[in-house]
Design an enzyme around this catalytic site. Structure first.
Site, PDB file in Angstrom:
ATOM      1  N   ASP A  21      10.009   0.514   0.343  1.00  0.00           N
ATOM      2  CA  ASP A  21       9.766  -0.729  -0.403  1.00  0.00           C
ATOM      3  C   ASP A  21      10.337  -1.943   0.329  1.00  0.00           C
ATOM      4  OD1 ASP A  21       8.783  -2.210  -2.478  1.00  0.00           O
ATOM      5  OD2 ASP A  21      10.441  -1.788  -3.851  1.00  0.00           O
ATOM      6  N   HIS A  38       3.497  -5.081   5.857  1.00  0.00           N
ATOM      7  CA  HIS A  38       2.968  -3.707   5.858  1.00  0.00           C
ATOM      8  C   HIS A  38       2.756  -3.225   7.300  1.00  0.00           C
ATOM      9  CE1 HIS A  38       2.677  -3.982   1.622  1.00  0.00           C
ATOM     10  NE2 HIS A  38       1.634  -4.793   1.583  1.00  0.00           N
ATOM     11  N   LEU A 132       8.350  19.727  11.335  1.00  0.00           N
ATOM     12  CA  LEU A 132       8.470  18.965  10.091  1.00  0.00           C
ATOM     13  C   LEU A 132       7.154  18.943   9.305  1.00  0.00           C
ATOM     14  CD1 LEU A 132      10.171  16.702   8.476  1.00  0.00           C
ATOM     15  CD2 LEU A 132       8.874  15.085   9.865  1.00  0.00           C
TER      16      LEU A 132
HETATM   17  C1  IPE Z   1       6.674   1.706  -5.064  1.00  0.00           C
HETATM   18  O1  IPE Z   1       6.820   0.393  -4.643  1.00  0.00           O
HETATM   19  C2  IPE Z   1       5.445   2.305  -4.477  1.00  0.00           C
HETATM   20  C3  IPE Z   1       5.460   2.516  -3.035  1.00  0.00           C
HETATM   21  C4  IPE Z   1       6.485   2.363  -2.243  1.00  0.00           C
HETATM   22  C5  IPE Z   1       4.216   2.955  -2.478  1.00  0.00           C
HETATM   23  P1  IPE Z   1       6.330  -0.818  -5.552  1.00  0.00           P
HETATM   24  O2  IPE Z   1       6.694  -2.063  -4.833  1.00  0.00           O
HETATM   25  O3  IPE Z   1       4.912  -0.652  -5.908  1.00  0.00           O
HETATM   26  O4  IPE Z   1       7.226  -0.631  -6.849  1.00  0.00           O
HETATM   27  P2  IPE Z   1       7.505  -1.610  -8.067  1.00  0.00           P
HETATM   28  O5  IPE Z   1       6.180  -2.019  -8.610  1.00  0.00           O
HETATM   29  O6  IPE Z   1       8.263  -2.782  -7.541  1.00  0.00           O
HETATM   30  O7  IPE Z   1       8.312  -0.796  -9.019  1.00  0.00           O
HETATM   31  C1  IPE Z   2       6.153  -1.438  -0.127  1.00  0.00           C
HETATM   32  O1  IPE Z   2       6.412  -2.795   0.056  1.00  0.00           O
HETATM   33  C2  IPE Z   2       4.773  -1.033   0.305  1.00  0.00           C
HETATM   34  C3  IPE Z   2       3.864  -0.657  -0.789  1.00  0.00           C
HETATM   35  C4  IPE Z   2       4.173  -0.607  -2.047  1.00  0.00           C
HETATM   36  C5  IPE Z   2       2.505  -0.310  -0.404  1.00  0.00           C
HETATM   37  P1  IPE Z   2       5.943  -3.857  -1.016  1.00  0.00           P
HETATM   38  O2  IPE Z   2       4.568  -4.305  -0.669  1.00  0.00           O
HETATM   39  O3  IPE Z   2       6.097  -3.339  -2.385  1.00  0.00           O
HETATM   40  O4  IPE Z   2       6.968  -5.042  -0.750  1.00  0.00           O
HETATM   41  P2  IPE Z   2       7.741  -5.917  -1.838  1.00  0.00           P
HETATM   42  O5  IPE Z   2       8.436  -4.952  -2.747  1.00  0.00           O
HETATM   43  O6  IPE Z   2       6.724  -6.723  -2.557  1.00  0.00           O
HETATM   44  O7  IPE Z   2       8.695  -6.729  -1.036  1.00  0.00           O
HETATM   45 MG    MG Z   3       7.623  -3.343  -3.716  1.00  0.00          MG
END
Ligand code: IPE
Ligand code: IPE
Ligand code: MG
Length: 248
Positions: A21, A38, A132
């Protein structure tokens, strides 16, 4: 002494799961679009896979796209899907070279056809690898997985003799996507969020949790090793007393 040298090879987690995240915030901090985050997260994925392989972790599950992530702006979802296809293709040889077996969990049939095709090709290609096991959680949510298991049990009960009293943990787990994969020993979440976001709810009942403020694109081998070292300092009691665990 490097962080890696501080790891006790006899107390390794067998299965590490990661909620990757913070890509969006990382990009925003640099004045860029979320998708830039990303793209930069791919390197962290590569590093984490390598680090897990190097120390001898057997299973690594990465939460790459949740069922709820469809609710993001279409432009971001589309970009994530094409990034997924290009990463699967670009990493294919590296996975083979490193003896990594790829698997996926989640509602794969709900992904774009192109993603499904590329994914199933590389899963087949790496099927016989013995190092792995890398599990990508794609279009995954734990509630979906649990409901899906219940639906399949009900379907099976129409043709098979399923005794209510035989519905045990072991029985139920055969209906989950993670069948034959041991429960995670360690769950890492980056970006300073303290939540599970619908990830592996059943499987993490006794998992050790590790939260770090590091945003996913900044995550690397050293950060992974820090999580492992923290895990190795913990006492897993599974409901017992500390004395029982230490045999005193
Ligand atoms: C969780 O991250 C999902 C992934 C890492 C794929 P999100 O960014 O979607 O989570 P929330 O919505 O902040 O809980
Ligand atoms: C995690 O990073 C990737 C996915 C959920 C696909 P985020 O896109 O959720 O990044 P933040 O949490 O908005 O910073
Ligand atoms: Mg996120």
């Amino acid at each position: 002494m490097s962080l890696k040298d501080k790891i006790d090879g006899t107390k390794l987690p067998v299965h590490v799961a990661v909620i990757m995240d913070g890509n969006g915030r990382w990009a925003k901090k640099k004045g860029n679009q979320r998708i830039f985050g990303h793209k930069n997260g791919v390197k962290a994925v590569r590093d984490t896979v390598e680090a897990a392989g190097e120390i001898g972790v057997k299973y690594l599950t990465l939460y790459a796209f949740s069922t709820e992530n469809w609710n993001r702006p279409k432009q971001e979802v589309d970009a994530l899907m094409s990034l997924l296809v290009s990463t699967i293709n670009s990493e294919s040889n590296t996975l083979m070279e490193n003896n990594v077996r790829l698997k996926s969990i989640g509602d794969i049939a709900g992904l774009p056809k192109k993603v499904q095709q590329n994914l199933s090709e590389i899963i087949q290609k790496t099927e016989k690898n013995t190092g792995l096991t890398l599990i990508l959680a794609l279009n995954y949510s734990a509630r979906w997985e649990i409901l899906n298991a219940i639906k399949n049990i009900v379907i099976d009960s129409k043709t098979k003799d399923i005794e209510v009293n035989n519905i045990s943990n072991d029985f139920f787990e055969k209906y989950l996507n993670t069948v034959e994969i041991p429960d995670p020993d360690l769950l890492i979440r980056t970006s300073g969020e303290y939540r599970i976001s619908n990830f592996l709810i059943w499987q993490i009942a006794y998992t050790e949790l590790f939260f770090t403020d590091v945003l996913w694109p900044d995550f690397n081998k050293e950060e992974f090793f820090k999580a492992i070292i923290s895990y190795q300092k913990r006492e897993r009691r599974f409901g017992k007393t500390s004395e029982q665990i230490k045999n005193i």
